[in-house]
Design an enzyme around this catalytic site. Structure first.
Site, short mmCIF file in Angstrom:
data_model
loop_
_atom_site.label_atom_id
_atom_site.label_comp_id
_atom_site.label_asym_id
_atom_site.label_seq_id
_atom_site.Cartn_x
_atom_site.Cartn_y
_atom_site.Cartn_z
N PHE B 12 9.62 -10.09 13.23
CA PHE B 12 8.89 -9.14 14.07
C PHE B 12 9.76 -7.91 14.29
O PHE B 12 9.85 -7.39 15.39
CB PHE B 12 8.52 -9.82 15.39
N GLY B 13 10.39 -7.47 13.22
CA GLY B 13 11.16 -6.22 13.29
C GLY B 13 10.22 -5.05 13.04
O GLY B 13 9.05 -5.08 13.38
N ILE B 137 4.01 2.63 -2.89
CA ILE B 137 3.46 2.78 -4.23
C ILE B 137 2.95 1.43 -4.72
O ILE B 137 3.73 0.50 -4.87
CB ILE B 137 4.57 3.25 -5.22
N LYS B 206 15.13 -4.29 -7.48
CA LYS B 206 13.77 -3.82 -7.72
C LYS B 206 13.47 -3.73 -9.21
O LYS B 206 12.37 -4.09 -9.65
CB LYS B 206 13.56 -2.48 -7.03
N GLY B 303 10.08 2.69 4.73
CA GLY B 303 9.51 3.19 5.96
C GLY B 303 8.56 2.15 6.52
O GLY B 303 7.97 1.36 5.79
#
Lengths: 433, 433
Positions: B12-13, B137, B206, B303
């Site tokens: 829950f950040g 994205i 990634k 973000g």
């Protein structure tokens, strides 16, 4: 392993040939994804005898659309014939026979998309049209799925390769419109009759499809205000570059509250905007969502393989849905009433270039006219013209309503100090909001 | 109208809070898409008492993961807690209890993605992880669906916002690495301990996830050769700009035949390449498919809202699948054996900057060394250094095998005329493919 699935092709031009080719070349991959193979059972052509570049049996070809539309063994109809009336009636016929449809036909979807989607929904059939907007960019899928939990407020698209090629060459090489158009025709980037491209109609079709989907509002072609690139001059491009902008033919779909604006026009974007570096025949769609912020999707807008790939991706989706028994669930029908912004509500910045008398007081009388209608200026460039008695004046305004700006434009034409209003363009994408 | 669906949140950040917020704010839209509402039944937190920025009832919070993982009423578990061991064990537990999972955890997916996907497949559960690569994205979805009928041969991604911000500021403003890093930390773009970002590890995670999916091959973090940006100097950036390139930290996944190469490094792309204008903290993934050609997907890489939006988009997909009864069908398990290219098979162009003695014959002795290993030069720049006795020599090679290039690099270090090998970078994206 289940039985193979059958599809019917309406049309066998460049894209149709590409679709057949991809299906033939990727059987293994299709079997892996679908658990069964895919056959192109029948292809509607206008000439059976014509020599084809792809491996096709004579009995696969037909002149009679009913052989596809009424064949109970055909699961999916792929429409790549183009045109409006026949394509529309065939697609309706297919849907009424409970066949799923994939189409690449933007003209048709821009004009009759809503009607066809309603019918598909009623018939519990899939109707996919990814290839209709920007062949190599899976933008419709992204709007529907990837941004599903966001609220899209702005889309700006370079969605016509021909005009982007022409503007790129004019901007970067300082060449004239007519010359670059001829080159584009020779290279196959522009049609012999380039009207639909250069007048912005092709882009208008695509932005109306994007707007309809992105805003879930039934926008049609008549809602799009359209201006093409035929009046763009080298001088315009020179000055816009000098002021830090790149000119692009952009389709814009804006939403503010529950009201929208849809337009196509050559517009100026700052050099550092992601759309500014989309060059040559490439396309890109820039999307602003309240949650994700700025995103952009870039790729080939047309071409045989990109378009055929988009068609086959849709086809794979339809066939997957069929195997899962969930066809028709993905059809997206606009859910909001259409509300268009009035000219009072459309705000934008503008680039304006005029020739005025090079005498004292000229600029003062211009600014007092701007002032009167609440137009304030962000950038001003004045250079004497070689003629000596004239000045070239370029201004970039702050945001102003279209109503006020258009009034000022009219007044300028009859203002004593103004010799000619040379050009005027919207300026977009300045706030990285 | 069916019963509402329940989800459980692990963590829950920032992202977890965003997920709850979006679900609360978009109930209408969720009902429209799913035919039912969605409730966040339970949230695993480490501190029940902590004040929260979002509307949450005390009984929604728990310190005990079993209250989520073993609750038969919870349909989907959303893991946004981060970390490896606990997250892995909770996700396994959830899948074993036949719960579907959405995760934003790139560290976990890069290390244990294959194991977890296999388990999900076995349990017929969905396991989605869009938010793990580039928050804003929808690239994983695009690789799986949009390009389903294409064959991807190259992916290049700017997938770390921190390093892109640093390189952008260094390039555009001529500033030093340390200074820009401090600024990025102050702005919240870089962590207090920036190691994982600046050393390229985050990007490596990634690109290994992207490569695994795009090539359908089980690539893990150890297969990625990694170099970060800590050695990049202003001088490097100056000369690379002068030669027409922009430096970016790129993850590269290349396929040639059935062999692949995966790496992360600062590399030079031509100014006109679409990746070159991806600035500041933005991310972009460039994909080359044999059929569609070049595509690029641009947006915010991280973000709260972009990441939470990606999580909720995955969640919507899982819940749709659940209502349709087709969960587990979308899990993509690598289907090809892993084959990595050897150094003899990795071809690339290189930018090389050395300091050499400024005496006659220097360049001739360099070129003879290059020649010996088949390294030919495309661009050469030689400038005297202010010291007078030294020359700055920058060359850009034609494509050469990594094996040969590395040998030349070694030999250069001991060549008499060379004072210092200052830097060396790959040059990518020159052929438009």
């Amino acid at each position: 392993m289940n039985k193979r699935m059958n599809i019917g092709l309406l049309g066998f031009g460049t894209v149709g040939t590409g679709v057949l080719q991809i299906i033939q070349d990727h059987q293994d991959k299709l079997v892996h994804q679908l658990g069964c193979g895919v056959d192109v059972k029948k292809i509607l052509v206008s000439d059976i005898e014509k020599k084809r570049d792809v491996n096709v049996a004579p009995e696969q070809l037909t002149l009679d659309p009913q052989e596809i539309l009424d064949d109970p063994e055909i699961d999916v109809v792929v429409e790549v014939m183009g045109g409006i009336d026949d394509a529309r009636s065939y697609i309706r016929h297919a849907l009424e026979n409970n066949k799923h449809v994939v189409t690449a036909n933007k003209d048709l979807m821009a004009l009759h998309g809503s009607e066809l989607l309603q019918l598909a929904d009623k018939q519990n059939c899939d109707l996919f049209y990814e290839a209709s907007v920007a062949g190599g960019i899976p933008i419709l899928r992204t709007l529907v799925e990837g941004l599903a939990s966001d609220r899209i407020t702005k889309m700006m698209g370079i969605v016509n390769g021909t005009t982007n090629y022409i503007l790129t060459k004019m901007s970067k090489e300082g060449r004239m419109y007519d010359e670059v158009l001829k080159e584009a025709q020779a290279l196959g980037y522009a049609e012999a009759d380039p009207t639909a491209d250069v007048e912005g109609l092709d882009a208008a079709r695509k932005i109306s499809i994007l707007g309809t989907l992105g805003f879930s509002m039934n926008l049609d072609l008549n809602d799009v205000s359209v201006k093409g690139i035929t009046d763009v001059t080298s001088a315009d491009l020179h000055y816009c570059d000098q002021l830090g902008y790149t000119m692009k033919l952009v389709g814009i779909a804006n939403r503010c509250g529950d009201k929208v604006e849809v337009s196509v026009q050559p517009a100026l974007v700052p050099h550092e905007h992601p759309l500014a570096s989309v060059d040559d025949e490439y396309n890109a769609v820039y999307v602003y969502g309240e949650a994700v912020g700025e995103t952009m999707f870039y790729g080939a807008g047309a071409g045989q393989l990109p378009t055929a790939t988009a068609v086959v991706s849709d086809l794979v989706e339809v066939l997957k849905n069929k195997r899962l028994g969930v066809n028709g669930n993905s059809v997206v029908i606009p859910q909001f009433d259409k509300k268009l912004k009035t000219d009072e509500e459309i705000y934008s910045k503008y680039f304006l270039r005029i020739h005025a008398k090079d005498i004292p007081g000229t600029f003062a009388s211009l600014t007092s006219l701007f002032n009167e209608y609440g137009v304030s200026l962000e950038k001003i460039l004045q250079v004497p013209l070689s003629e000596g008695t004239l000045a070239e004046i370029i201004v970039v305004t702050h945001a102003v309503s279209k109503k006020n700006y258009d009034t000022v434009l009219e007044k300028l034409k009859s203002a004593g100090v103004v010799v000619e209003v040379k050009s005027s363009y919207r300026v977009e994408g300045e706030m990285k909001k």
